[in-house]
Design an enzyme around this catalytic site. Sequence first.
Site, PDB file in Angstrom:
ATOM      1  N   HIS A   1       0.833  -1.702   0.275  1.00 52.86           N
ATOM      2  CA  HIS A   1       0.381   0.054  -0.330  1.00 52.86           C
ATOM      3  C   HIS A   1       1.029   1.045   0.247  1.00 52.86           C
ATOM      4  O   HIS A   1       2.201   1.247   0.609  1.00 52.86           O
ATOM      5  CB  HIS A   1      -0.852  -0.040   1.175  1.00 52.86           C
TER       6      HIS A   1
ATOM      7  N   GLY B   1       1.697   0.645 -10.285  1.00 47.87           N
ATOM      8  CA  GLY B   1       3.067   0.132 -11.113  1.00 47.87           C
ATOM      9  C   GLY B   1       3.937  -0.107  -9.492  1.00 47.87           C
ATOM     10  O   GLY B   1       3.409  -0.065  -8.144  1.00 47.87           O
TER      11      GLY B   1
ATOM     12  N   MET C   1       7.322   1.027  -7.281  1.00 49.52           N
ATOM     13  CA  MET C   1       7.956   2.326  -6.307  1.00 49.52           C
ATOM     14  C   MET C   1       9.074   3.527  -7.333  1.00 49.52           C
ATOM     15  O   MET C   1       8.511   4.316  -8.373  1.00 49.52           O
ATOM     16  CB  MET C   1       8.779   2.242  -5.279  1.00 49.52           C
TER      17      MET C   1
ATOM     18  N   HIS D   1      -4.896  -5.626 -12.865  1.00 44.34           N
ATOM     19  CA  HIS D   1      -4.731  -4.021 -11.604  1.00 44.34           C
ATOM     20  C   HIS D   1      -3.427  -3.267 -10.561  1.00 44.34           C
ATOM     21  O   HIS D   1      -3.611  -2.519 -10.445  1.00 44.34           O
ATOM     22  CB  HIS D   1      -5.502  -4.231 -10.188  1.00 44.34           C
TER      23      HIS D   1
ATOM     24  N   ALA E   1       1.042  -3.818 -11.006  1.00 45.67           N
ATOM     25  CA  ALA E   1       2.452  -4.691 -12.069  1.00 45.67           C
ATOM     26  C   ALA E   1       2.181  -6.273 -11.624  1.00 45.67           C
ATOM     27  O   ALA E   1       2.748  -7.142 -12.816  1.00 45.67           O
ATOM     28  CB  ALA E   1       3.445  -3.940 -11.763  1.00 45.67           C
ATOM     29  N   GLY E   2       2.412  -6.577 -10.551  1.00 48.68           N
ATOM     30  CA  GLY E   2       1.727  -7.567 -10.050  1.00 48.68           C
ATOM     31  C   GLY E   2       3.409  -8.617 -10.113  1.00 48.68           C
ATOM     32  O   GLY E   2       4.683  -7.754 -10.181  1.00 48.68           O
TER      33      GLY E   2
ATOM     34  N   LYS F   1       5.408   5.175   2.466  1.00 49.59           N
ATOM     35  CA  LYS F   1       4.624   3.709   2.696  1.00 49.59           C
ATOM     36  C   LYS F   1       5.072   3.577   3.844  1.00 49.59           C
ATOM     37  O   LYS F   1       5.282   4.523   4.953  1.00 49.59           O
ATOM     38  CB  LYS F   1       6.549   2.643   2.297  1.00 49.59           C
TER      39      LYS F   1
END
Lengths: 145, 477
Positions: free
Chosen positions: B204, B375, B377, B400, B402-403, B476
Amino acid sequence: MMAGGASAVGYETFSHEADIGVRGCGPDLASAFAQAALALTAAITEPAAVAAAVAVDIDCCAPDPELLLVDWLNRLIYEMATRGLVFGRFEVAIDGDRLRGRAWGEPVDPPRHQPAVEAKGATFTELRVAREADGRWVAQCVVDV
Amino acid sequence: MAMQLAPERVSEVEWRIPAQGRMRVPAVIYASEALVRALDAKVYEQLVGVASLPGIVGAAYAMPDAHWGYGFPIGDVAGFDPEAGGVVSAGGVGFDISCGVRTLTTGLPRAAVESRLDALADALFHAIPAGLGSTGAVVLDDAAMDAMLAGGACWAVDQGFGTAADLERIEAQGCIAGARPDLVSARAKLRQRAELGTLGSGNHYLEVQEVAELYDAATSAAFGLVPGAVVVSIHCGSRGLGHQIGTEFLRAMVVAAPGYGIALPDRELACAPLNSPLGRDYLGAMRAAINCALANRQLVTQLARRAFAKVLPEARLELVYDVSHNTCQEEVHQIEGRERRLFVHRKGATRAFGPGHPELPAAYRPWGQPVLIGGSMGTGSYVLAGMAESERRALASACHGAGRSMSRNQAARRWGGRLVVDELARRGIRVRGHSLRGVAEEAPGAYKDVAAVVAAAEAAGLARRVARLVPLACIKG
């Protein structure tokens, strides 16, 4: 970390693409559960850096050992979340379908603990509670972080 | 006979595992060859599991950013018909119910922000509670908790967090119907009590970004995105309340499945019939968690506005859109020429309605729904727009993010947090976080190439690229 042999006690985290796996081993079911709890802490912070300042008692009951492991880890996650704690030491006793445990820890201190993630919940993925051929017990699952 | 899990190629960006064995429908993967090659074999196993569940319609779909999850893969879309014995799965939504992204314009060009960027990053980091153990400024009593769970972002606006104009740019206008706060456990509510208005941790973030590239000027203009403009993206979810609801219902579904006559190939696929008491209870509680996430992102938005006001008082933070990517939503879809009411699970997948859809705000209806793709950072994010074809391709859904391509363990072993922060700083990206280890686990190199993911989504007809955003500052947990 993990070592071989029937008396080996240890914990480790294991790789999962999105989340993180926790695994505990011990000569009996209860010690494997206690070690799995240490692995849960290790996913968040270094267990050795957590002081045993407060104790929380946990009591849960489940129809099989795998569900009991999920319940145990989820109760720890819940206690961490609602009390703002991290845990570094655990005691577990298992009698049939009932677990009685105690977790010692302290309030999370971000500068010192550097918590990498927040555990959201223990999952049924890679869930396994079993006695290995060498006699030791393994308790593991993936934790959503 | 052993199942053939290697997918067959249908086109450049579509792959298929035919229905076989216990599968009721095929599994369809939308991805380039390079992305498919990088997929963990566990994704195929999980897709086959989803394709085997009762009442599934069409296929079990994997988006281009799919990766190994729990139960359902991350990046999975699956629709179930309640009239055909369809099910709802707590693991098919995920623990972080209604985790999602919202993007806001600031009305400022990069040049107006550049010299104040460090101060802005510090102000945002100070203003927005993030990381393990952080608490929000709003502590809810029982009545306020229920009102929030019923009202979502509408409740937040009523309490003074934002304006009515914000609500027009949120899925379901900021409040999903059918929420049942009374079905949310006391434990879930206690876990949430002090967590409203917090970012969380893990993947997040709140990012200050620059619109770096446009792919479609007309749609970008409709979304309020102009080249060089500074925007803010917020990625967070329903916090402890959603996590606890997920935990409790996943267990309840594991225990109840045999009683419903559902033979689970794996307990991680635990589910309940949509037309069962447990299924209905989960839907009511899950919708309350969706509202919790919408309220949470609304509060975080307001905290961001206050931080901007201190550093850049001329900024006006206005919503582009707010999308959730961990939900189960009741929707009507065209299936083989007829309308069917389905409950569509999107776990790590975004709804992507095409142009003309009645649920879109009027200003966006000609262009399609904004689809916000987070994406890493370092690499940047994308704004996409839903395409008409997406309805037929994947129940109007897209990717949703980059994975991940690398586990947290691998990432933490490979990079130190300080190294990541310093490397990003050299590239002009300010990172503020509570945990260096957390930053290392989120290193840009641990993620798939987001450009390849969105290119595949566009080629597959799921959503088309509108704008690319690059990070300037990242907060973060």
